[in-house]
Write an enzyme that holds these catalytic residues in place. Structure first.
Site, PDB file in Angstrom:
ATOM      1  N   GLU A 152       3.785  -6.676 -11.739  1.00 44.22           N
ATOM      2  CA  GLU A 152       5.199  -6.957 -12.035  1.00 44.22           C
ATOM      3  C   GLU A 152       5.307  -8.071 -13.083  1.00 44.22           C
ATOM      4  O   GLU A 152       6.152  -8.011 -13.988  1.00 44.22           O
ATOM      5  CB  GLU A 152       5.923  -7.344 -10.743  1.00 44.22           C
ATOM      6  CG  GLU A 152       6.082  -6.168  -9.779  1.00 44.22           C
ATOM      7  CD  GLU A 152       6.332  -6.596  -8.331  1.00 44.22           C
ATOM      8  OE1 GLU A 152       6.651  -7.782  -8.089  1.00 44.22           O
ATOM      9  OE2 GLU A 152       6.213  -5.734  -7.431  1.00 44.22           O
ATOM     10  N   SER A 201       4.018 -11.273   0.564  1.00 47.33           N
ATOM     11  CA  SER A 201       4.656 -11.016   1.855  1.00 47.33           C
ATOM     12  C   SER A 201       4.047 -11.871   2.958  1.00 47.33           C
ATOM     13  O   SER A 201       4.633 -12.010   4.021  1.00 47.33           O
ATOM     14  CB  SER A 201       4.523  -9.531   2.203  1.00 47.33           C
ATOM     15  OG  SER A 201       3.179  -9.137   2.110  1.00 47.33           O
ATOM     16  N   ASP A 215      -5.220   6.289   1.736  1.00 46.19           N
ATOM     17  CA  ASP A 215      -5.263   4.848   1.463  1.00 46.19           C
ATOM     18  C   ASP A 215      -6.731   4.414   1.415  1.00 46.19           C
ATOM     19  O   ASP A 215      -7.586   5.043   2.046  1.00 46.19           O
ATOM     20  CB  ASP A 215      -4.539   4.090   2.581  1.00 46.19           C
ATOM     21  CG  ASP A 215      -4.472   2.600   2.284  1.00 46.19           C
ATOM     22  OD1 ASP A 215      -3.513   2.201   1.614  1.00 46.19           O
ATOM     23  OD2 ASP A 215      -5.389   1.848   2.695  1.00 46.19           O
ATOM     24  N   HIS A 261       0.834  -1.207   0.000  1.00 44.73           N
ATOM     25  CA  HIS A 261       0.000   0.000   0.000  1.00 44.73           C
ATOM     26  C   HIS A 261       0.867   1.254   0.000  1.00 44.73           C
ATOM     27  O   HIS A 261       0.689   2.161  -0.810  1.00 44.73           O
ATOM     28  CB  HIS A 261      -0.888   0.025   1.256  1.00 44.73           C
ATOM     29  CG  HIS A 261      -2.026  -0.935   1.200  1.00 44.73           C
ATOM     30  ND1 HIS A 261      -3.336  -0.546   1.220  1.00 44.73           N
ATOM     31  CD2 HIS A 261      -2.056  -2.282   1.100  1.00 44.73           C
ATOM     32  CE1 HIS A 261      -4.127  -1.601   1.148  1.00 44.73           C
ATOM     33  NE2 HIS A 261      -3.358  -2.670   1.086  1.00 44.73           N
ATOM     34  N   HIS A 273       0.374 -15.752  -5.672  1.00 43.51           N
ATOM     35  CA  HIS A 273      -0.810 -15.593  -4.820  1.00 43.51           C
ATOM     36  C   HIS A 273      -1.750 -14.528  -5.391  1.00 43.51           C
ATOM     37  O   HIS A 273      -2.819 -14.300  -4.844  1.00 43.51           O
ATOM     38  CB  HIS A 273      -0.375 -15.241  -3.400  1.00 43.51           C
ATOM     39  CG  HIS A 273       0.134 -13.830  -3.240  1.00 43.51           C
ATOM     40  ND1 HIS A 273       1.045 -13.257  -4.113  1.00 43.51           N
ATOM     41  CD2 HIS A 273      -0.146 -12.868  -2.342  1.00 43.51           C
ATOM     42  CE1 HIS A 273       1.295 -12.020  -3.730  1.00 43.51           C
ATOM     43  NE2 HIS A 273       0.587 -11.760  -2.667  1.00 43.51           N
ATOM     44  N   ASN A 280       0.349  -6.159  -6.773  1.00 44.68           N
ATOM     45  CA  ASN A 280       1.694  -5.727  -7.164  1.00 44.68           C
ATOM     46  C   ASN A 280       2.425  -6.837  -7.908  1.00 44.68           C
ATOM     47  O   ASN A 280       3.086  -6.591  -8.925  1.00 44.68           O
ATOM     48  CB  ASN A 280       2.508  -5.280  -5.939  1.00 44.68           C
ATOM     49  CG  ASN A 280       1.968  -3.986  -5.370  1.00 44.68           C
ATOM     50  OD1 ASN A 280       1.989  -2.940  -6.021  1.00 44.68           O
ATOM     51  ND2 ASN A 280       1.437  -4.054  -4.159  1.00 44.68           N
ATOM     52  N   SER A 281       2.284  -8.057  -7.420  1.00 44.72           N
ATOM     53  CA  SER A 281       2.934  -9.192  -8.095  1.00 44.72           C
ATOM     54  C   SER A 281       2.370  -9.367  -9.503  1.00 44.72           C
ATOM     55  O   SER A 281       3.112  -9.636 -10.454  1.00 44.72           O
ATOM     56  CB  SER A 281       2.734 -10.485  -7.301  1.00 44.72           C
ATOM     57  OG  SER A 281       3.402 -10.388  -6.060  1.00 44.72           O
ATOM     58  N   TRP A 341      13.898 -21.733  -2.147  1.00 50.63           N
ATOM     59  CA  TRP A 341      14.535 -20.636  -1.413  1.00 50.63           C
ATOM     60  C   TRP A 341      13.678 -20.315  -0.188  1.00 50.63           C
ATOM     61  O   TRP A 341      12.476 -20.075  -0.314  1.00 50.63           O
ATOM     62  CB  TRP A 341      14.666 -19.413  -2.342  1.00 50.63           C
ATOM     63  CG  TRP A 341      15.616 -18.414  -1.807  1.00 50.63           C
ATOM     64  CD1 TRP A 341      15.302 -17.244  -1.164  1.00 50.63           C
ATOM     65  CD2 TRP A 341      17.036 -18.492  -1.818  1.00 50.63           C
ATOM     66  NE1 TRP A 341      16.444 -16.595  -0.785  1.00 50.63           N
ATOM     67  CE2 TRP A 341      17.516 -17.334  -1.170  1.00 50.63           C
ATOM     68  CE3 TRP A 341      17.952 -19.442  -2.302  1.00 50.63           C
ATOM     69  CZ2 TRP A 341      18.885 -17.097  -1.006  1.00 50.63           C
ATOM     70  CZ3 TRP A 341      19.307 -19.200  -2.133  1.00 50.63           C
ATOM     71  CH2 TRP A 341      19.766 -18.039  -1.491  1.00 50.63           C
TER      72      TRP A 341
HETATM   73  N1  UDP Z   1       8.074  -9.566  -2.874  1.00 50.03           N
HETATM   74  C1  UDP Z   1       9.439  -9.727  -3.026  1.00 50.03           C
HETATM   75  N2  UDP Z   1      10.009 -10.876  -2.570  1.00 50.03           N
HETATM   76  C2  UDP Z   1       9.306 -11.875  -1.996  1.00 50.03           C
HETATM   77  C3  UDP Z   1       7.904 -11.728  -1.876  1.00 50.03           C
HETATM   78  C4  UDP Z   1       7.322 -10.564  -2.332  1.00 50.03           C
HETATM   79  O1  UDP Z   1      10.134  -8.847  -3.545  1.00 50.03           O
HETATM   80  O2  UDP Z   1       9.909 -12.891  -1.609  1.00 50.03           O
HETATM   81  C5  UDP Z   1       7.466  -8.291  -3.314  1.00 50.03           C
HETATM   82  C6  UDP Z   1       6.778  -8.393  -4.658  1.00 50.03           C
HETATM   83  O3  UDP Z   1       7.723  -8.150  -5.696  1.00 50.03           O
HETATM   84  C7  UDP Z   1       5.705  -7.322  -4.551  1.00 50.03           C
HETATM   85  C8  UDP Z   1       5.360  -7.313  -3.077  1.00 50.03           C
HETATM   86  O4  UDP Z   1       6.449  -7.924  -2.404  1.00 50.03           O
HETATM   87  O5  UDP Z   1       6.225  -6.066  -4.918  1.00 50.03           O
HETATM   88  C9  UDP Z   1       4.111  -8.097  -2.759  1.00 50.03           C
HETATM   89  O6  UDP Z   1       3.011  -7.304  -3.056  1.00 50.03           O
HETATM   90  P1  UDP Z   1       1.649  -7.946  -3.527  1.00 50.03           P
HETATM   91  O7  UDP Z   1       0.673  -6.846  -3.722  1.00 50.03           O
HETATM   92  O8  UDP Z   1       1.873  -8.828  -4.690  1.00 50.03           O
HETATM   93  O9  UDP Z   1       1.216  -8.904  -2.353  1.00 50.03           O
HETATM   94  P2  UDP Z   1       1.117  -8.716  -0.759  1.00 50.03           P
HETATM   95  O10 UDP Z   1       2.425  -9.130  -0.202  1.00 50.03           O
HETATM   96  O11 UDP Z   1       0.777  -7.269  -0.495  1.00 50.03           O
HETATM   97  O12 UDP Z   1       0.035  -9.664  -0.413  1.00 50.03           O
END
Ligand code: UDP
Length: 493
Positions: free
Chosen positions: A387, A288, A119, A19, A379, A383-384, A358
């Site tokens: 990306e 996360s 937000d 967020h 999941h 953001n994922s 990992w």
């Molecule tokens: N992320 C990362 N490494 C990890 C897990 C997640 O860099 O091992 C980053 C991912 O690239 C993204 C963010 O954490 O930018 C996760 O955001 P997302 O909205 O996808 O999911 P949330 O974690 O908020 O449920």
């Protein structure tokens, strides 16, 4: 704080990285697009957990050194609600307890205030903005589909008087979206009796009172949902606030920079990928907060062994009291996995050379950018997803929490950039080995060609949208102009 004539955007973010960073990055783009005619003032709440506190402090340190005009204003601490029944309820209530402090902070700004950027969980603070005569913008860090659903929820609430799982015809109708199967409704709204649902209803109402909505998406990514909102179909009979889709806003890192000799050596996962053939590796990573119990881990290992594809799997372990289990916000941050305890005996030996497991955080953006990666089991956090699309990678969505079930449905049924994966929501989002095996084979093989082609198209769509003259760039310009016209002096000046 010294008085200044430069108007400031006052940000009220939620503390979660997904967020906070997407809001901050979007506002930095507004700042740069407007020729640095604004500053940013970030109102920092004390997050409810130690883990979130250290993440927020790391962001604050980094942004303070960014060279941009970003200021930080720490809000007085409030007592977290002790009786919240759900995660979303907790977040919304905790944020709302800061409303008087936000009002004092805005009223005391030593410069004109261009707008309050809220937000989605802070949306009820549109009332604070209205009382102070300041424009307010809700920042939607999730999808246009979720935005349409939230705006439409007060209407659905009147029309659908039973639980969504009991609707006639077994689909939920939201303008601009394909009919939604009840099992794809977002977690906070599945149970109408829960306080999470009541809060989402309230948030949806508050969105309507905002001056505008800033969304981390692009017109071409979600044309149906965004058109429905723009045409006023989400809330018939009431003009909706203008929506500015300015995305995808991503915090891109080293993968998008040219390497030079001063760069540190690559992460071990990247070094491993360097030795794999192009588009040969399926990447599994769950955000996360994603983690799995041993029984689910066994199903995943069976699927990976049977499907025979190369894989890079980020496996996190169950939360512990140190990682936040039992934390007041109900969030459950995973721990680093103890691979020898979680994985079945012999799995690592049998898959050596072909797969890498990992146990902790990875540089996901760099991995998604790597040419060896051919598909993403995710999941489906937004953001994922962005990306993945930025790099044109098809997905197999395995939703776990928040609004991810709706995202998964949209990716498969509407955008066509993902292959379906059978997830048993009634059994804690369990996926059986045979279903994961099928989905991975489809994702990486001939059956997945359509999703691969659509994802490749979306890569261009995303990059065009944010480049000069693209739809998101144009939305940013419109937003910047609207902010220029709206800046007002706080009442105390
Ligand atoms: N992320 C990362 N490494 C990890 C897990 C997640 O860099 O091992 C980053 C991912 O690239 C993204 C963010 O954490 O930018 C996760 O955001 P997302 O909205 O996808 O999911 P949330 O974690 O908020 O449920």
């Amino acid at each position: 704080m010294a008085a200044s004539r430069t108007p400031t955007l006052v940000l009220v973010p939620e503390w979660g990285t997904g967020h906070l960073m997407s809001m901050l990055e979007s506002c930095k783009r507004i700042l740069l697009c407007g020729g640095r005619a604004f500053s940013i003032t970030l109102l920092v709440m004390r997050p409810p957990t130690a883990q979130a506190t250290s993440e927020v402090e790391a962001h604050v340190r980094r942004e303070a050194a960014s060279g941009l005009d970003i200021r930080f204003h720490r809000l007085p601490a409030v007592q977290p609600p002790a009786d919240a029944a759900g995660v979303e309820e907790f977040i919304a209530r905790y944020i709302q307890l800061h409303a008087p402090h936000v009002r004092d902070a805005v009223a005391g700004m030593p410069c004109p205030v261009a707008a309050l950027v809220l937000d989605l969980f802070a949306a009820p603070m549109v009332d604070v903005a209205r009382d102070l005569g300041v424009p307010s913008y809700v920042f939607m860090s999730s999808t246009g589909a979720m935005l349409a659903l939230m705006l439409h929820l007060p209407v659905l609430h009147q029309v659908v008087t039973v639980e969504f799982s009991q609707v006639d015809g077994e689909v939920v109708h939201v303008p601009g979206l394909p009919p939604i199967p009840p099992e794809s409704m977002p977690c906070p709204v599945v149970d109408k009796k829960s306080p999470n649902y009541t809060w989402f209803l309230r948030l949806g109402h508050s969105f309507m009172d905002a001056t505008g909505i800033i969304a981390n998406t692009a017109d071409e990514l979600e044309p149906g949902a965004l058109a429905a909102v723009a045409d006023g179909r989400a809330v018939p009979g009431r003009p909706e606030p203008p929506v500015y889709p300015v995305g995808p806003v991503l915090l891109l890192r080293s993968s998008d920079r040219r390497k030079d000799d001063s760069d540190p050596p690559p992460h071990q996962c990247i070094a491993w990928l360097d030795a794999q053939p192009p588009a040969s590796v399926v990447f599994l990573c769950f955000g996360s907060m994603g983690w799995f119990e041993a029984a689910q881990v066994v199903e995943i290992t069976a699927a990976l062994e049977r499907c025979g594809h190369r894989f890079l799997w980020v496996l996190r372990g169950p939360p512990s009291s140190e990682s936040g289990a039992g934390a007041p916000d109900g969030s459950e941050h995973p721990t680093d996995a103890k691979l020898e305890e979680l994985l079945p005996e012999g799995f690592l030996q049998r898959t050596e050379g072909k797969g890498l497991v990992w146990p902790t955080w990875v540089p996901q953006k760099d991995i998604l950018a790597h040419p060896a990666v051919g598909g993403f089991v995710t999941h489906a956090g937004w953001n994922s997803v962005l990306e993945s699309l930025w790099h044109g990678l098809p997905m197999a969505p395995w939703p776990l929490y928040a609004e991810q079930h709706l995202n998964a449905f949209e990716l498969v049924a509407d955008m066509g950039v993902a292959v379906p994966l059978k997830v048993d929501r009634k059994r804690d989002n369990l996926v059986e080995a045979a279903d994961l095996e099928r989905a991975v084979k489809c994702l990486m093989g001939e059956e997945g060609r359509k999703a691969r082609e659509r994802a490749a198209e979306m890569r261009d769509v995303c990059r065009n949208a944010v480049s000069k003259g693209g739809s998101s760039d144009a939305a940013l310009q419109r937003l910047s102009e609207a902010l220029h016209h709206g800046a007002v002096l706080p009442p105390t000046m």
